[in-house]
Design an enzyme around this catalytic site. Structure first.
Site, PDB file in Angstrom:
ATOM      1  N   PHE A 170       0.855  -1.184   0.000  1.00 26.69           N
ATOM      2  CA  PHE A 170       0.000   0.000   0.000  1.00 26.69           C
ATOM      3  C   PHE A 170       0.902   1.248   0.000  1.00 26.69           C
ATOM      4  O   PHE A 170       1.902   1.302   0.722  1.00 26.69           O
ATOM      5  CB  PHE A 170      -0.912   0.000   1.231  1.00 26.69           C
ATOM      6  CG  PHE A 170      -2.024   0.990   1.128  1.00 26.69           C
ATOM      7  CD1 PHE A 170      -3.120   0.741   0.341  1.00 26.69           C
ATOM      8  CD2 PHE A 170      -1.965   2.191   1.814  1.00 26.69           C
ATOM      9  CE1 PHE A 170      -4.148   1.673   0.228  1.00 26.69           C
ATOM     10  CE2 PHE A 170      -2.980   3.126   1.714  1.00 26.69           C
ATOM     11  CZ  PHE A 170      -4.083   2.859   0.917  1.00 26.69           C
ATOM     12  N   ASP A 174       1.847  -5.198   8.298  1.00 28.01           N
ATOM     13  CA  ASP A 174       0.662  -4.349   8.187  1.00 28.01           C
ATOM     14  C   ASP A 174      -0.543  -5.288   8.049  1.00 28.01           C
ATOM     15  O   ASP A 174      -0.641  -6.053   7.080  1.00 28.01           O
ATOM     16  CB  ASP A 174       0.816  -3.449   6.939  1.00 28.01           C
ATOM     17  CG  ASP A 174      -0.417  -2.578   6.658  1.00 28.01           C
ATOM     18  OD1 ASP A 174      -1.520  -2.937   7.096  1.00 28.01           O
ATOM     19  OD2 ASP A 174      -0.259  -1.567   5.945  1.00 28.01           O
ATOM     20  N   TYR A 218     -11.010   0.522  10.796  1.00 31.78           N
ATOM     21  CA  TYR A 218     -12.226   0.867  10.031  1.00 31.78           C
ATOM     22  C   TYR A 218     -12.623  -0.126   8.962  1.00 31.78           C
ATOM     23  O   TYR A 218     -13.664   0.062   8.342  1.00 31.78           O
ATOM     24  CB  TYR A 218     -12.083   2.261   9.413  1.00 31.78           C
ATOM     25  CG  TYR A 218     -10.751   2.536   8.735  1.00 31.78           C
ATOM     26  CD1 TYR A 218     -10.490   2.023   7.476  1.00 31.78           C
ATOM     27  CD2 TYR A 218      -9.777   3.300   9.359  1.00 31.78           C
ATOM     28  CE1 TYR A 218      -9.276   2.264   6.857  1.00 31.78           C
ATOM     29  CE2 TYR A 218      -8.553   3.552   8.749  1.00 31.78           C
ATOM     30  CZ  TYR A 218      -8.315   3.026   7.496  1.00 31.78           C
ATOM     31  OH  TYR A 218      -7.112   3.259   6.896  1.00 31.78           O
ATOM     32  N   LYS A 219     -11.814  -1.153   8.723  1.00 32.90           N
ATOM     33  CA  LYS A 219     -12.180  -2.106   7.659  1.00 32.90           C
ATOM     34  C   LYS A 219     -13.011  -3.239   8.268  1.00 32.90           C
ATOM     35  O   LYS A 219     -14.172  -3.032   8.622  1.00 32.90           O
ATOM     36  CB  LYS A 219     -10.917  -2.610   6.966  1.00 32.90           C
ATOM     37  CG  LYS A 219     -10.136  -1.504   6.250  1.00 32.90           C
ATOM     38  CD  LYS A 219      -8.895  -2.071   5.592  1.00 32.90           C
ATOM     39  CE  LYS A 219      -7.994  -0.990   5.035  1.00 32.90           C
ATOM     40  NZ  LYS A 219      -8.557  -0.277   3.890  1.00 32.90           N
ATOM     41  N   ARG A 237     -12.690  -4.670  -6.884  1.00 36.14           N
ATOM     42  CA  ARG A 237     -12.470  -5.366  -5.612  1.00 36.14           C
ATOM     43  C   ARG A 237     -13.790  -5.628  -4.916  1.00 36.14           C
ATOM     44  O   ARG A 237     -14.639  -4.742  -4.828  1.00 36.14           O
ATOM     45  CB  ARG A 237     -11.678  -4.439  -4.685  1.00 36.14           C
ATOM     46  CG  ARG A 237     -10.267  -4.760  -4.509  1.00 36.14           C
ATOM     47  CD  ARG A 237      -9.536  -3.885  -3.530  1.00 36.14           C
ATOM     48  NE  ARG A 237     -10.205  -2.823  -2.793  1.00 36.14           N
ATOM     49  CZ  ARG A 237      -9.697  -2.212  -1.732  1.00 36.14           C
ATOM     50  NH1 ARG A 237      -8.535  -2.589  -1.263  1.00 36.14           N
ATOM     51  NH2 ARG A 237     -10.323  -1.249  -1.124  1.00 36.14           N
TER      52      ARG A 237
HETATM   53  C1  LIG Z   1      -2.722  -1.917   3.587  1.00 32.42           C
HETATM   54  C2  LIG Z   1      -2.949  -0.524   4.071  1.00 32.42           C
HETATM   55  N1  LIG Z   1      -1.984   0.084   4.780  1.00 32.42           N
HETATM   56  C3  LIG Z   1      -2.135   1.348   5.232  1.00 32.42           C
HETATM   57  C4  LIG Z   1      -3.299   2.059   5.000  1.00 32.42           C
HETATM   58  C5  LIG Z   1      -3.396   3.478   5.481  1.00 32.42           C
HETATM   59  O1  LIG Z   1      -4.172   3.567   6.620  1.00 32.42           O
HETATM   60  P1  LIG Z   1      -4.434   4.990   7.357  1.00 32.42           P
HETATM   61  O2  LIG Z   1      -5.212   5.835   6.407  1.00 32.42           O
HETATM   62  O3  LIG Z   1      -5.231   4.617   8.557  1.00 32.42           O
HETATM   63  O4  LIG Z   1      -3.126   5.561   7.702  1.00 32.42           O
HETATM   64  C6  LIG Z   1      -4.331   1.444   4.287  1.00 32.42           C
HETATM   65  C7  LIG Z   1      -5.584   2.179   4.026  1.00 32.42           C
HETATM   66  O5  LIG Z   1      -6.505   1.716   3.438  1.00 32.42           O
HETATM   67  C8  LIG Z   1      -4.157   0.133   3.808  1.00 32.42           C
HETATM   68  O6  LIG Z   1      -5.098  -0.479   3.093  1.00 32.42           O
END
Ligand SMILES: Cc1ncc(COP(=O)(O)O)c(C=O)c1O
Length: 409
Positions: free
Chosen positions: A124, A195, A220-221, A368
């Site tokens: 990400f 992560d 939040y997911k 997705r």
């Molecule tokens: C795999 C992954 N890492 C990091 C993040 C970033 O998260 P945040 O916006 O809470 O920093 C996301 C956001 O969707 C994500 O999907």
């Protein structure tokens, strides 16, 4: 042939079916985007109102001494149960990118004579940005090598301080080998940071058995904690008092209300607190976590795999050759989402949303679909594919209004 009746029977036999009532969902809509933002639960709403109307309204500043201050560690322990952590190893705080920054900064200090961080080019983007930024500001030259994760073993050597990977790929839904990769990283003396954004509440995790050093994930997911919910950090007990929080704040101090000039870290996971906890947001997350106490990650995983299998089978049956299923078919390598590749994926997702099936698009060409077993029904999967067949056969995705790129996809 898979029929709607078969799917209705699967729902009737599903021991988790009643958990759907814990959520407020729009009638007639099929929500397959819980991998981006989980829906609101009745208990989350109740807890938020309780904090507003009773605690904040009447207890005012006394709330801090009446439980608010302990919320990050209390909720941390609840999230910890979902990832196989021991008591006191998880804290709910901040947001995910911010926590990754803290962990990368801390971990670099633990391997002062090593200068490489390995991460994945399919990671990400926020992870990549923050890792690069922390490395640039390190007290010694540090190189971030962004590699193809399939070459990880080849890249591991005694220059490597830290490896950071996302456990379930946000684009493809592929789940990586948590224990195997962690072991390989440890074999060269490096540290492992995971992560868990797309893993927590979606797949069973056992950070203790896998010997994970550090991890972070969002609220939040699949945890359904609400838009921008606080995230969580996992620091293995062995590193407490050893790994330093590079962004210390007053509430991570051993004696915050002594207001001492010099920082002294609080014992245990409390040292990772930087700022005042966001009590209203924590209330939503606390309510959202309630539903997990009514089931187990094993039961959720079994249903999640059944849902994703059903979706893949239906797509293969009714839309053979139309999409490339990019999510692994192998259960051990699958998260709780299915990704379909198509040159018109953006328009396909928009046309589906117009038909009440909520998924999302990830550039350049992936549609997705998240299958959260707490509230997605088998019949939803059937109906979603039915509407997808309509979108594809009538070529609804070609409508110019579905080709206008929104800022959020
Ligand atoms: C795999 C992954 N890492 C990091 C993040 C970033 O998260 P945040 O916006 O809470 O920093 C996301 C956001 O969707 C994500 O999907």
């Amino acid at each position: 042939m898979i029929t709607r009746e078969i799917c209705q029977r699967l729902d009737a036999e599903d021991a988790l079916a009643e958990l759907r009532d814990a959520f407020t969902l729009n009638d007639g809509e099929i929500y397959l985007d819980g991998n981006s933002l989980g829906p609101v639960s009745r208990e989350a709403r109740r807890r938020v109102l309780e904090v507003l109307d009773q605690q904040w309204a009447h207890r005012l500043v006394r709330g801090w001494g009446e439980g608010w201050m302990a919320q990050p560690t209390r909720l941390g322990n609840r999230v910890g149960q979902l990832i196989g952590a021991r008591e006191g190893e998880v804290l709910v705080a901040d947001t995910l990118t911010f926590l990754i920054a803290k962990l990368v900064g801390g971990a670099l200090d633990l391997r002062p004579d090593r200068h490489v961080i390995l991460t994945d080019r399919a990671n990400f983007h926020s992870d990549l940005y923050i890792i690069e930024a922390v490395a640039r500001r390190a007290s010694r030259p540090v190189t971030v090598k962004v590699i193809d994760r399939d070459n990880l073993e080849r890249e591991l050597n005694d220059d490597v301080a830290l490896v950071e990977l996302t456990h379930v790929d946000f684009r493809t839904g592929e789940a990586l080998d948590l224990a195997g990769i962690t072991r390989a990283v440890h074999e060269v003396g490096a540290l492992m940071l995971w992560d868990f954004a797309h893993s927590t509440g979606a797949v069973p995790l056992d950070v203790t058995a896998a010997n994970v050093d550090f991890a972070a994930g969002c609220g939040y997911k699949y945890l359904n904690g609400g838009p921008g919910a606080p995230a969580f950090i996992y620091v293995r007990q062995e590193f407490h008092g050893v790994l330093e929080n590079p962004l210390p704040g007053w509430l991570g101090h051993a004696r915050p209300f002594e207001f001492e000039l010099a920082y002294e870290a609080a014992p245990g996971i409390q040292a990772w607190v930087t700022s005042s906890p966001s009590i209203i947001a924590l209330a939503a997350l606390e309510g959202a976590l309630e539903v997990f106490a009514r089931t187990s990650m094993t039961a959720l995983r079994a249903k999640s795999l059944a849902l994703t299998d059903l979706f893949i089978d239906l797509v293969n049956e009714k839309l053979a050759g139309v999409f490339e299923v990019v999510t692994p078919l192998d259960h051990d390598r699958r998260g709780s989402q299915v990704s379909l590749r198509h040159g018109e994926a953006y328009g396909v997702v928009q046309a589906l949303i117009a038909q009440g099936v909520i998924g999302d698009f990830r550039a350049p060409d992936v549609a997705r679909f998240g299958f959260a077993p707490l509230y997605v029904r088998f019949v939803d999967v059937y109906d979603a594919v039915d509407r997808l067949v309509d979108v594809m056969s009538a070529e609804r995705y070609r409508d110019p209004k579905f080709r206008v790129r929104n800022a959020v996809t």
